[in-house]
Write a protein that holds these residues in place. Structure first.
Motif, PDB file in Angstrom:
ATOM      1  N   ILE A 144       1.066  -0.618  -0.327  1.00  0.00           N
ATOM      2  CA  ILE A 144      -0.296   0.264  -0.004  1.00  0.00           C
ATOM      3  C   ILE A 144       0.628   1.319   0.113  1.00  0.00           C
ATOM      4  N   ILE A 145       0.687   2.181  -1.185  1.00  0.00           N
ATOM      5  CA  ILE A 145       1.782   3.132  -1.210  1.00  0.00           C
ATOM      6  C   ILE A 145       0.606   4.596  -1.564  1.00  0.00           C
ATOM      7  N   ASN A 146       0.971   5.320   0.056  1.00  0.00           N
ATOM      8  CA  ASN A 146      -0.813   6.518   0.483  1.00  0.00           C
ATOM      9  C   ASN A 146       0.164   7.629  -0.456  1.00  0.00           C
ATOM     10  N   ILE A 147      -0.606   8.875  -1.389  1.00  0.00           N
ATOM     11  CA  ILE A 147       0.875   9.964  -1.843  1.00  0.00           C
ATOM     12  C   ILE A 147      -0.340  11.104  -1.038  1.00  0.00           C
ATOM     13  N   SER A 148       1.310  11.370   0.495  1.00  0.00           N
ATOM     14  CA  SER A 148       0.836  11.615   0.924  1.00  0.00           C
ATOM     15  C   SER A 148       1.684  13.442   0.200  1.00  0.00           C
ATOM     16  N   SER A 149       2.124  14.924   1.298  1.00  0.00           N
ATOM     17  CA  SER A 149       2.710  16.028   0.245  1.00  0.00           C
ATOM     18  C   SER A 149       3.722  16.278   1.646  1.00  0.00           C
ATOM     19  N   ILE A 150       4.645  16.859   1.140  1.00  0.00           N
ATOM     20  CA  ILE A 150       5.966  17.846   1.881  1.00  0.00           C
ATOM     21  C   ILE A 150       4.379  18.940   3.177  1.00  0.00           C
ATOM     22  N   LEU A 151       3.537  18.740   2.371  1.00  0.00           N
ATOM     23  CA  LEU A 151       2.139  19.987   3.680  1.00  0.00           C
ATOM     24  C   LEU A 151       1.363  18.594   4.339  1.00  0.00           C
ATOM     25  N   GLY A 152       2.235  18.034   4.805  1.00  0.00           N
ATOM     26  CA  GLY A 152       1.740  16.884   5.679  1.00  0.00           C
ATOM     27  C   GLY A 152       2.885  16.842   6.579  1.00  0.00           C
ATOM     28  N   LYS A 153       3.595  17.505   6.964  1.00  0.00           N
ATOM     29  CA  LYS A 153       4.789  18.343   7.747  1.00  0.00           C
ATOM     30  C   LYS A 153       5.151  19.084   7.688  1.00  0.00           C
ATOM     31  N   ILE A 154       5.374  20.617   7.281  1.00  0.00           N
ATOM     32  CA  ILE A 154       5.347  21.479   6.962  1.00  0.00           C
ATOM     33  C   ILE A 154       4.231  22.319   6.862  1.00  0.00           C
ATOM     34  N   GLY A 155       3.899  23.838   7.035  1.00  0.00           N
ATOM     35  CA  GLY A 155       3.327  24.738   7.408  1.00  0.00           C
ATOM     36  C   GLY A 155       3.313  25.473   6.425  1.00  0.00           C
ATOM     37  N   ASN A 156       2.229  25.854   4.941  1.00  0.00           N
ATOM     38  CA  ASN A 156       2.239  26.708   4.073  1.00  0.00           C
ATOM     39  C   ASN A 156       0.267  27.571   4.712  1.00  0.00           C
ATOM     40  N   PRO A 157       0.759  29.066   4.097  1.00  0.00           N
ATOM     41  CA  PRO A 157      -0.494  29.338   4.457  1.00  0.00           C
ATOM     42  C   PRO A 157      -1.649  29.171   3.237  1.00  0.00           C
ATOM     43  N   LEU A 158      -2.911  29.337   3.466  1.00  0.00           N
ATOM     44  CA  LEU A 158      -4.009  28.628   2.468  1.00  0.00           C
ATOM     45  C   LEU A 158      -4.043  27.142   2.173  1.00  0.00           C
ATOM     46  N   GLN A 159      -3.549  26.913   3.893  1.00  0.00           N
ATOM     47  CA  GLN A 159      -3.821  25.172   3.182  1.00  0.00           C
ATOM     48  C   GLN A 159      -4.304  24.210   4.683  1.00  0.00           C
ATOM     49  N   THR A 160      -5.327  24.841   5.172  1.00  0.00           N
ATOM     50  CA  THR A 160      -5.735  24.362   6.148  1.00  0.00           C
ATOM     51  C   THR A 160      -6.375  23.215   5.760  1.00  0.00           C
ATOM     52  N   SER A 161      -7.052  22.489   5.076  1.00  0.00           N
ATOM     53  CA  SER A 161      -7.915  21.800   4.915  1.00  0.00           C
ATOM     54  C   SER A 161      -7.067  20.415   4.522  1.00  0.00           C
ATOM     55  N   TYR A 162      -6.367  20.702   2.993  1.00  0.00           N
ATOM     56  CA  TYR A 162      -5.393  20.121   2.508  1.00  0.00           C
ATOM     57  C   TYR A 162      -3.870  19.713   3.542  1.00  0.00           C
ATOM     58  N   ALA A 163      -3.838  20.503   4.201  1.00  0.00           N
ATOM     59  CA  ALA A 163      -2.329  20.136   5.252  1.00  0.00           C
ATOM     60  C   ALA A 163      -3.130  18.993   6.307  1.00  0.00           C
ATOM     61  N   ALA A 164      -3.985  19.337   6.430  1.00  0.00           N
ATOM     62  CA  ALA A 164      -4.456  18.545   7.890  1.00  0.00           C
ATOM     63  C   ALA A 164      -4.557  17.263   7.257  1.00  0.00           C
ATOM     64  N   SER A 165      -5.509  17.310   5.456  1.00  0.00           N
ATOM     65  CA  SER A 165      -5.205  15.596   5.525  1.00  0.00           C
ATOM     66  C   SER A 165      -4.268  14.880   5.311  1.00  0.00           C
ATOM     67  N   LYS A 166      -3.282  15.766   4.699  1.00  0.00           N
ATOM     68  CA  LYS A 166      -2.111  14.529   4.435  1.00  0.00           C
ATOM     69  C   LYS A 166      -1.419  14.615   5.657  1.00  0.00           C
ATOM     70  N   GLY A 167      -1.591  15.406   6.428  1.00  0.00           N
ATOM     71  CA  GLY A 167      -0.777  14.779   8.248  1.00  0.00           C
ATOM     72  C   GLY A 167      -1.411  13.478   8.061  1.00  0.00           C
ATOM     73  N   ALA A 168      -2.501  13.948   8.153  1.00  0.00           N
ATOM     74  CA  ALA A 168      -3.440  12.360   8.426  1.00  0.00           C
ATOM     75  C   ALA A 168      -3.163  11.348   7.625  1.00  0.00           C
ATOM     76  N   ILE A 169      -2.635  11.574   6.844  1.00  0.00           N
ATOM     77  CA  ILE A 169      -2.100  10.498   5.996  1.00  0.00           C
ATOM     78  C   ILE A 169      -1.025  10.061   5.816  1.00  0.00           C
ATOM     79  N   ASP A 170      -0.526  10.417   6.856  1.00  0.00           N
ATOM     80  CA  ASP A 170       1.633  10.435   7.096  1.00  0.00           C
ATOM     81  C   ASP A 170       1.161   9.349   8.772  1.00  0.00           C
TER      82      ASP A 170
END
Length: 257
Positions: A144-170
């Motif tokens: 199983i290979i999940n596609i996350s994002s660096i935004l699961g690790k770092i914080g960038n503006p305008l990414q509230t829902s996306y970053a939250a979802s990718k942090g959860a994927i990690d």
């Protein structure tokens, strides 16, 4: 000299499913898996895009098919895996890629924006991963290979829902790895930075934003979609038999900076 087992990236005989496989990173990884010998099923909501993507890969001689499915709906996901059971009899590799983003500031994010992003990126990954895991446990093998994002690790503006979802994927990746290791299943994630795809091409038109991305990236450029293929093949193949629960940053050095 010890008799080593030298790894191979050959996926001949393997059956792979790629969600969100009609374009962007999903399409590119699907083509990479097929090039390595896997039989690939791509899924997504846009039927015409799936047909176009499948036809394009078939022209290269790849064994690829498609099935329309909405990963946010349990019934759709169950029907997708019923189809997989009938047509493929197994699933060796899951690329949990379906995703979306809505860029808004915290105070501008509407409830429906949050629901759309989190349902697709997180709930969808959960529903698909759950069904894949059931089959893989029976097989006593799988990737199983999940596609996350660096935004699961770092914080960038305008990414509230996306970053939250990718942090959860990690975190899902780590929990699933812990649960499924005893069944011969590895679970890992790829976390790209800014990759040039139809979703991000507009960055190239915004010179100020592009400059910020390039300056922040050690390699001083955005990534190409085909640079996701090698990392995906590593996790999908016998080259990574002792690797699980890991987040691999495909980011040009962004998170090291």
């Amino acid at each position: 000299m010890q008799n080593y087992v030298y790894p191979t990236f050959d996926l001949t005989g393997k059956k792979a499913v790629v969600t969100g496989g009609s374009k962007g990173i999903g399409f590119t990884i699907a083509a990479g898996l097929a090039h390595a010998g896997a039989e690939v099923l791509i899924t997504g909501r846009n039927e015409s895009a799936l047909i176009e993507a499948t036809d394009e890969m078939k022209k290269q001689g790849y064994r690829v098919s498609w099935r329309a499915s909405d990963v946010t709906t349990k019934k759709d996901v169950e029907e997708l895996f019923d189809y997989i059971d009938d047509e493929f009899q197994q699933i060796d590799i899951l690329i949990n890629n379906a995703g979306m983003n809505i860029r808004k500031s915290l105070i501008e994010v509407e409830e429906e924006d949050w629901d759309k992003v989190v349902d697709t990126n997180l709930k969808g990954a959960f529903l698909v991963g759950q069904q894949a895991a059931k089959r893989m446990i029976s097989q006593k093998s799988g990737r199983i290979i999940n596609i996350s994002s660096i935004l699961g690790k770092i914080g960038n503006p305008l990414q509230t829902s996306y970053a939250a979802s990718k942090g959860a994927i990690d975190q899902l990746t780590k929990v699933w790895a812990a649960e499924l290791a005893e069944h011969g299943i590895t679970v890992n994630a790829l976390a790209p930075a800014y990759i040039i795809t139809p979703m991000t091409e507009h960055f190239l038109q915004d010179e100020e934003r592009l400059e910020k991305i390039i300056n922040r990236t050690l390699m001083k450029r955005m990534g190409q979609a085909d640079e996701m293929i090698g990392p995906a093949l590593f996790f999908a193949s016998d080259a990574s038999t002792y690797v699980t629960g890991q987040i691999l940053y495909v980011d040009g050095g962004w998170t090291a900076n």
